[in-house]
Design an enzyme around this catalytic site. Sequence first.
Site, PDB file in Angstrom:
ATOM      1  N   THR A 133       8.008   8.284   6.699  1.00  0.00           N
ATOM      2  CA  THR A 133       6.916   8.997   5.678  1.00  0.00           C
ATOM      3  C   THR A 133       6.816  10.486   6.520  1.00  0.00           C
ATOM      4  OG1 THR A 133       4.738   9.422   5.029  1.00  0.00           O
ATOM      5  CG2 THR A 133       5.285   7.717   6.741  1.00  0.00           C
ATOM      6  N   ASP A 134       6.357  11.348   5.674  1.00  0.00           N
ATOM      7  CA  ASP A 134       6.075  12.771   6.276  1.00  0.00           C
ATOM      8  C   ASP A 134       4.539  12.687   6.887  1.00  0.00           C
ATOM      9  OD1 ASP A 134       4.535  12.572   4.000  1.00  0.00           O
ATOM     10  OD2 ASP A 134       4.576  14.520   3.146  1.00  0.00           O
ATOM     11  N   GLU A 135       3.794  11.456   6.704  1.00  0.00           N
ATOM     12  CA  GLU A 135       2.565  11.213   6.949  1.00  0.00           C
ATOM     13  C   GLU A 135       2.440  11.164   8.585  1.00  0.00           C
ATOM     14  OE1 GLU A 135      -0.084   8.861   4.887  1.00  0.00           O
ATOM     15  OE2 GLU A 135       1.112   9.096   3.152  1.00  0.00           O
ATOM     16  N   TYR A 159      -2.087   3.496   8.928  1.00  0.00           N
ATOM     17  CA  TYR A 159      -0.631   3.382   8.122  1.00  0.00           C
ATOM     18  C   TYR A 159       0.216   4.482   8.823  1.00  0.00           C
ATOM     19  CZ  TYR A 159       3.021   4.897   4.850  1.00  0.00           C
ATOM     20  OH  TYR A 159       4.099   5.146   4.469  1.00  0.00           O
ATOM     21  N   LYS A 163       3.629   3.810  10.973  1.00  0.00           N
ATOM     22  CA  LYS A 163       5.185   4.100  10.547  1.00  0.00           C
ATOM     23  C   LYS A 163       5.698   5.083  11.982  1.00  0.00           C
ATOM     24  CE  LYS A 163       7.170   4.052   7.388  1.00  0.00           C
ATOM     25  NZ  LYS A 163       8.242   2.812   6.984  1.00  0.00           N
TER      26      LYS A 163
HETATM   27  N1  LIG Z   1       5.545   5.815  -1.656  1.00  0.00           N
HETATM   28  C1  LIG Z   1       5.660   6.792  -0.911  1.00  0.00           C
HETATM   29  O1  LIG Z   1       5.150   7.875  -1.396  1.00  0.00           O
HETATM   30  C2  LIG Z   1       6.324   6.883   0.300  1.00  0.00           C
HETATM   31  C3  LIG Z   1       6.832   8.156   0.650  1.00  0.00           C
HETATM   32  C4  LIG Z   1       7.565   8.224   1.835  1.00  0.00           C
HETATM   33  C5  LIG Z   1       7.985   7.101   2.613  1.00  0.00           C
HETATM   34  N2  LIG Z   1       7.674   5.962   2.048  1.00  0.00           N
HETATM   35  C6  LIG Z   1       7.979   4.894   2.778  1.00  0.00           C
HETATM   36  O2  LIG Z   1       9.149   4.085   1.805  1.00  0.00           O
HETATM   37  C7  LIG Z   1       8.924   2.499   2.018  1.00  0.00           C
HETATM   38  C8  LIG Z   1       8.637   2.099   0.627  1.00  0.00           C
HETATM   39  O3  LIG Z   1       7.626   2.560   0.279  1.00  0.00           O
HETATM   40  P1  LIG Z   1       7.277   2.232  -1.189  1.00  0.00           P
HETATM   41  O4  LIG Z   1       6.082   2.982  -1.660  1.00  0.00           O
HETATM   42  O5  LIG Z   1       8.130   1.349  -2.003  1.00  0.00           O
HETATM   43  O6  LIG Z   1       6.196   0.796  -0.652  1.00  0.00           O
HETATM   44  P2  LIG Z   1       5.724  -0.568  -1.412  1.00  0.00           P
HETATM   45  O7  LIG Z   1       4.563  -0.770  -1.025  1.00  0.00           O
HETATM   46  O8  LIG Z   1       5.726  -0.496  -2.899  1.00  0.00           O
HETATM   47  O9  LIG Z   1       7.027  -1.541  -1.301  1.00  0.00           O
HETATM   48  C9  LIG Z   1       7.006  -2.391  -0.197  1.00  0.00           C
HETATM   49  C10 LIG Z   1       7.827  -3.496  -0.282  1.00  0.00           C
HETATM   50  O10 LIG Z   1       8.136  -4.133   1.136  1.00  0.00           O
HETATM   51  C11 LIG Z   1       7.741  -5.385   0.988  1.00  0.00           C
HETATM   52  N3  LIG Z   1       7.423  -5.849   2.180  1.00  0.00           N
HETATM   53  C12 LIG Z   1       6.193  -5.830   2.783  1.00  0.00           C
HETATM   54  N4  LIG Z   1       6.135  -6.374   4.039  1.00  0.00           N
HETATM   55  C13 LIG Z   1       7.525  -7.215   4.159  1.00  0.00           C
HETATM   56  C14 LIG Z   1       7.876  -7.851   5.236  1.00  0.00           C
HETATM   57  N5  LIG Z   1       7.327  -7.969   6.401  1.00  0.00           N
HETATM   58  N6  LIG Z   1       9.400  -8.360   5.062  1.00  0.00           N
HETATM   59  C15 LIG Z   1       9.881  -7.952   3.909  1.00  0.00           C
HETATM   60  N7  LIG Z   1       9.442  -7.211   2.876  1.00  0.00           N
HETATM   61  C16 LIG Z   1       8.179  -6.821   3.088  1.00  0.00           C
HETATM   62  C17 LIG Z   1       6.888  -5.659  -0.006  1.00  0.00           C
HETATM   63  O11 LIG Z   1       6.722  -7.009  -0.746  1.00  0.00           O
HETATM   64  C18 LIG Z   1       7.174  -4.471  -1.171  1.00  0.00           C
HETATM   65  O12 LIG Z   1       8.157  -5.037  -2.034  1.00  0.00           O
HETATM   66  C19 LIG Z   1       7.923   2.471   2.911  1.00  0.00           C
HETATM   67  O13 LIG Z   1       8.463   2.121   4.199  1.00  0.00           O
HETATM   68  C20 LIG Z   1       7.105   3.572   3.095  1.00  0.00           C
HETATM   69  O14 LIG Z   1       6.426   3.994   4.195  1.00  0.00           O
HETATM   70  C21 LIG Z   1       6.912   5.893   0.804  1.00  0.00           C
END
Ligand SMILES: NC(=O)c1ccc[n+]([C@@H]2O[C@H](COP(=O)([O-])OP(=O)(O)OC[C@H]3O[C@@H](n4cnc5c(N)ncnc54)[C@H](O)[C@@H]3O)[C@@H](O)[C@H]2O)c1
Length: 355
Positions: A133-135, A159, A163
């Site tokens: 993430t950019d955070e 969070y 990350k």
């Molecule tokens: N949502 C955003 O805007 C955003 C932006 C940049 C980066 N990200 C990154 O992208 C990735 C996905 O984000 P998202 O928004 O889809 O998150 P999300 O919370 O919707 O999904 C996370 C998924 O991971 C699974 N999970 C959690 N812990 C687990 C574990 N220990 N083992 C296996 N599975 C596990 C959950 O069941 C879920 O299906 C993350 O790493 C997040 O940091 C998200």
Amino acid sequence: MTILVSGGAGFIGGNFVLDWLVQHDETVVNLDKLTYAGNLDTLQGLRGNNRHVFVHGDIGDRELVSDLLSMHRPRAVINFAAESHVDRSIHGPGDFIQTNIVGTFNLLEAVRGYWDGLAEDEKQGFRFLHVSTDEVYGTLSKDDAPFNELNRYEPNSPYSASKAASDHLVRAWHHTYGLPVLTTNCSNNYGPYHFPEKLIPLVILNALSGKSLPIYGDGQQIRDWLYVRDHCSAIRRVLEAGKLGETYNVGGWNEKPNLEVVHTICAILDELRPKADGSRYSDQITFVRDRPGHDRRYAIDARKLERELGWRPAETFETGIRKTIAWYLDNQDWVRNVTSGAYREWVGKQYEVEL
Ligand SMILES: NC(=O)c1ccc[n+]([C@@H]2O[C@H](COP(=O)([O-])OP(=O)(O)OC[C@H]3O[C@@H](n4cnc5c(N)ncnc54)[C@H](O)[C@@H]3O)[C@@H](O)[C@H]2O)c1
């Protein structure tokens, strides 16, 4: 050929798996713990598709991951699995440390064991792509330049700190053990299958059900929005052509204050689903106390990805937000199931797991 995706029942991972299976003929092994954020309803359309192998499990379970790797022999692992909600990280940081840091460590170790044992040509072709993430870069003031890949890490929430730690582990596994890694740092995503605890789906759904639309503080926090399928295309491109050990910022040049995003959603809903009493959805906006330590502004400089790998987003905020709202209007069953928890009962029965 096969890839292993972790967290593929979540928002971005789910969109990635759906897109991948349309665009590639490879099999996807999808490892997900099915926390509250994991939702197999998102993957309903893949039932009976033998190129999608769902495995209920934890990235921190090294034995399980090692068994999956030796059984399926993927050419790449893409790590989406994480605890991802900043507010939850403030109330309970423990799960974030466990999954985002310890889980990533265990995943890296399992992958390293597998990669070490590959034949030289398979070793060369293998990739571990870490989705971040950019955070991790912290916050910007109004006049600062957007984050590029050289910005210092200054995470401010549990969070983003977790990350950031995972990004450092991934980097170290490359420099120390030679593991062929790639990292992407993306701005805020929005789009279909987004769990309604996050701003955009929350506002759409609260607006439609007549509830208040809560805005933190003055609503002037700026986020840089990217349509989720553009994030997925960026990940595919980095996987295909990214330089080993490099990080790539992913963003859509769509900086918007939260209040403007909410007004945009309200205006589109006024047009697509006007209220019977003639009032406007924006009348439902209410300001609530700000989140502690709330970062003021994120903005991503994605020029490296464009310059080196030729990636550009397909959607502007205006086109992407319309598609997203239309998706939520057309997919009320998904929304009902995810909000009522009905899908969890179904998953429990389907997979005989306790959730
Ligand atoms: N949502 C955003 O805007 C955003 C932006 C940049 C980066 N990200 C990154 O992208 C990735 C996905 O984000 P998202 O928004 O889809 O998150 P999300 O919370 O919707 O999904 C996370 C998924 O991971 C699974 N999970 C959690 N812990 C687990 C574990 N220990 N083992 C296996 N599975 C596990 C959950 O069941 C879920 O299906 C993350 O790493 C997040 O940091 C998200």
